[in-house]
Scaffold this active site. Sequence first.
Site, PDB file in Angstrom:
ATOM      1  CE  LYS A 136     -14.063  64.667  40.168  1.00  0.00           C
ATOM      2  NZ  LYS A 136     -12.826  64.378  41.094  1.00  0.00           N
TER       3      LYS A 136
ATOM      4  CB  SER B 289     -13.307  61.407  36.557  1.00  0.00           C
ATOM      5  OG  SER B 289     -14.024  60.084  36.425  1.00  0.00           O
TER       6      SER B 289
ATOM      7  CE1 TYR C 166     -17.043  62.030  41.594  1.00  0.00           C
ATOM      8  CE2 TYR C 166     -17.476  60.777  39.763  1.00  0.00           C
ATOM      9  CZ  TYR C 166     -16.724  61.175  40.840  1.00  0.00           C
ATOM     10  OH  TYR C 166     -15.141  60.767  40.656  1.00  0.00           O
TER      11      TYR C 166
HETATM   12  N1  LIG Z   1     -11.826  55.665  42.192  1.00  0.00           N
HETATM   13  C1  LIG Z   1     -12.218  55.905  41.205  1.00  0.00           C
HETATM   14  O1  LIG Z   1     -12.655  54.886  40.505  1.00  0.00           O
HETATM   15  C2  LIG Z   1     -12.242  57.415  40.591  1.00  0.00           C
HETATM   16  C3  LIG Z   1     -11.688  58.091  41.387  1.00  0.00           C
HETATM   17  N2  LIG Z   1     -11.520  59.646  40.770  1.00  0.00           N
HETATM   18  C4  LIG Z   1     -11.385  60.642  41.740  1.00  0.00           C
HETATM   19  O2  LIG Z   1      -9.979  60.462  42.357  1.00  0.00           O
HETATM   20  C5  LIG Z   1     -10.179  61.283  43.580  1.00  0.00           C
HETATM   21  C6  LIG Z   1      -9.876  60.321  44.694  1.00  0.00           C
HETATM   22  O3  LIG Z   1     -10.825  59.242  44.754  1.00  0.00           O
HETATM   23  P1  LIG Z   1     -10.543  57.945  45.543  1.00  0.00           P
HETATM   24  O4  LIG Z   1      -9.369  57.521  45.888  1.00  0.00           O
HETATM   25  O5  LIG Z   1     -11.169  56.877  44.815  1.00  0.00           O
HETATM   26  O6  LIG Z   1     -11.550  58.136  46.746  1.00  0.00           O
HETATM   27  P2  LIG Z   1     -11.293  57.662  48.253  1.00  0.00           P
HETATM   28  O7  LIG Z   1     -12.986  57.930  48.768  1.00  0.00           O
HETATM   29  O8  LIG Z   1     -10.685  56.465  48.425  1.00  0.00           O
HETATM   30  O9  LIG Z   1     -10.661  58.716  49.232  1.00  0.00           O
HETATM   31  C7  LIG Z   1     -11.058  60.264  49.206  1.00  0.00           C
HETATM   32  C8  LIG Z   1     -10.118  61.085  49.989  1.00  0.00           C
HETATM   33  O10 LIG Z   1     -10.737  62.144  49.844  1.00  0.00           O
HETATM   34  C9  LIG Z   1     -10.688  62.853  51.146  1.00  0.00           C
HETATM   35  N3  LIG Z   1     -11.899  63.817  51.172  1.00  0.00           N
HETATM   36  C10 LIG Z   1     -13.052  63.425  50.879  1.00  0.00           C
HETATM   37  N4  LIG Z   1     -13.774  64.716  51.191  1.00  0.00           N
HETATM   38  C11 LIG Z   1     -12.861  65.725  51.636  1.00  0.00           C
HETATM   39  C12 LIG Z   1     -12.974  66.783  51.983  1.00  0.00           C
HETATM   40  N5  LIG Z   1     -14.185  67.582  52.128  1.00  0.00           N
HETATM   41  N6  LIG Z   1     -11.851  67.377  52.369  1.00  0.00           N
HETATM   42  C13 LIG Z   1     -10.680  66.762  52.331  1.00  0.00           C
HETATM   43  N7  LIG Z   1     -10.468  65.511  52.232  1.00  0.00           N
HETATM   44  C14 LIG Z   1     -11.547  64.864  51.716  1.00  0.00           C
HETATM   45  C15 LIG Z   1     -10.723  61.580  52.216  1.00  0.00           C
HETATM   46  O11 LIG Z   1     -10.400  61.932  53.271  1.00  0.00           O
HETATM   47  P3  LIG Z   1     -11.173  61.371  54.681  1.00  0.00           P
HETATM   48  O12 LIG Z   1     -11.420  60.028  54.299  1.00  0.00           O
HETATM   49  O13 LIG Z   1      -9.908  61.555  55.557  1.00  0.00           O
HETATM   50  O14 LIG Z   1     -12.549  62.217  54.946  1.00  0.00           O
HETATM   51  C16 LIG Z   1      -9.980  60.395  51.347  1.00  0.00           C
HETATM   52  O15 LIG Z   1      -8.687  60.666  51.778  1.00  0.00           O
HETATM   53  C17 LIG Z   1     -11.666  61.774  43.607  1.00  0.00           C
HETATM   54  O16 LIG Z   1     -11.451  63.245  43.342  1.00  0.00           O
HETATM   55  C18 LIG Z   1     -12.277  61.231  42.485  1.00  0.00           C
HETATM   56  O17 LIG Z   1     -13.551  61.777  42.199  1.00  0.00           O
HETATM   57  C19 LIG Z   1     -11.854  59.516  39.349  1.00  0.00           C
HETATM   58  C20 LIG Z   1     -12.219  58.741  38.665  1.00  0.00           C
HETATM   59  C21 LIG Z   1     -12.239  57.384  39.120  1.00  0.00           C
HETATM   60  C1  LIG Z   2     -16.900  56.363  41.771  1.00  0.00           C
HETATM   61  C2  LIG Z   2     -16.850  55.682  40.793  1.00  0.00           C
HETATM   62  O1  LIG Z   2     -16.926  54.255  40.651  1.00  0.00           O
HETATM   63  C3  LIG Z   2     -15.839  56.287  39.636  1.00  0.00           C
HETATM   64  O2  LIG Z   2     -15.772  57.582  39.750  1.00  0.00           O
HETATM   65  C4  LIG Z   2     -15.383  58.154  38.795  1.00  0.00           C
HETATM   66  O3  LIG Z   2     -15.070  59.089  38.355  1.00  0.00           O
HETATM   67  C5  LIG Z   2     -15.419  57.003  37.630  1.00  0.00           C
HETATM   68  O4  LIG Z   2     -15.947  57.304  36.393  1.00  0.00           O
HETATM   69  C6  LIG Z   2     -15.952  55.837  38.481  1.00  0.00           C
HETATM   70  O5  LIG Z   2     -17.482  55.895  37.998  1.00  0.00           O
END
Ligand SMILES: NC(=O)C1=CN([C@@H]2O[C@H](COP(=O)(O)OP(=O)(O)OC[C@H]3O[C@@H](n4cnc5c(N)ncnc54)[C@H](OP(=O)(O)O)[C@@H]3O)[C@@H](O)[C@H]2O)C=CC1
Ligand SMILES: C[C@H](O)[C@@H]1OC(=O)[C@H](O)[C@@H]1O
Length: 285
Positions: A192, A175, A188
């Site tokens: 990352k 991230s 968090y």
């Molecule tokens: N969205 C953002 O702004 C940003 C996101 N990220 C990173 O990107 C990744 C995806 O995030 P995002 O798509 O936004 O998140 P979402 O909440 O939209 O999706 C998260 C996904 O991870 C799964 N998940 C959560 N916990 C577990 C677990 N314990 N075991 C297996 N699967 C799990 C969920 O499955 P289920 O719902 O079935 O539990 C879901 O499919 C994360 O690592 C996040 O930190 C990084 C930077 C920015």
């Molecule tokens: C969940 C936040 O909106 C998202 O997660 C990250 O890793 C980004 O920096 C944003 O803060």
Amino acid sequence: MDSSLASPKAAVTITDNKAHPKPGGAEYEGRAMLLEGKKVLVTGASTGIGRAVAIGCAQHGADVAINYRSDDAGAEEAIAGIEAAGRKGVAIKGDVADPAAAGEFVAKSVEALGGVDVFVNNAGICPFHAFLDMPVETVTRTMNVNLLGAYFMVQAAANQMVAQGNGGSIIAMSSISALVGGEFQTHYTPTKAGVLSLMQSTAIALGKHKIRCNALLPGTILTEINKDDLADTEKREYMESRVPLGRLGQPEDMVGPTVFLASNLSEYVTGAAMLVDGGAFVNLQ
Ligand SMILES: NC(=O)C1=CN([C@@H]2O[C@H](COP(=O)(O)OP(=O)(O)OC[C@H]3O[C@@H](n4cnc5c(N)ncnc54)[C@H](OP(=O)(O)O)[C@@H]3O)[C@@H](O)[C@H]2O)C=CC1
Ligand SMILES: C[C@H](O)[C@@H]1OC(=O)[C@H](O)[C@@H]1O
């Protein structure tokens, strides 16, 4: 900047999130299949970035296995998207915080697809909370899912790739928060930064096996993870105002960078970190 440069469809303006084209649309027809024949595994792919990446990889020619924790309907939609691209898809349920889930996901994926060429560590959580009264369980759960989960998943995938003997590509969803802080993300952001560091060390440990390890650093991407946080209009508008490209990200924005790192186009790229944030990180003034 010419706004058409920000998207594959010239008519789309960069300020309109809804109009941003999704992979698979007519505007993607005729492009090279960069992942033809590859077997890709994605954790946390029942929704958000993981689901978009899983479907996007299939649209670039890969068979895809997904992991998820609880959202059966979302996982089914992901598989439907993979199959609609004409590729094989399999969903394997498991909590990445359980170290046993890693070996299980890789073994069942190999059984279904025949091997692992690309591993995308994406599963993650971010329960926003103030620092001074942060519950112990929130800290340990976030660390266990985001960091330890990544460690054991990447280790299991790497062992499979080493056994296959053909190298591979490992991509971790870190991230922008690996580089900057967040008032309600004190539990968090270290995870990352840890995932970014994991890719740097595994790039060294696995280079001799021709396994490349890279990190993607998304900025703010509109998904379930920040739905509540960004329901605050003032905060959302502030976050948008920080982005030189003029909009927050969509999950599909993560597809191109993932496909690039998964494909042979990046065969000399390892230990790298790629920001995918519309320019937010460099936007000081
Ligand atoms: N969205 C953002 O702004 C940003 C996101 N990220 C990173 O990107 C990744 C995806 O995030 P995002 O798509 O936004 O998140 P979402 O909440 O939209 O999706 C998260 C996904 O991870 C799964 N998940 C959560 N916990 C577990 C677990 N314990 N075991 C297996 N699967 C799990 C969920 O499955 P289920 O719902 O079935 O539990 C879901 O499919 C994360 O690592 C996040 O930190 C990084 C930077 C920015
Ligand atoms: C969940 C936040 O909106 C998202 O997660 C990250 O890793 C980004 O920096 C944003 O803060």
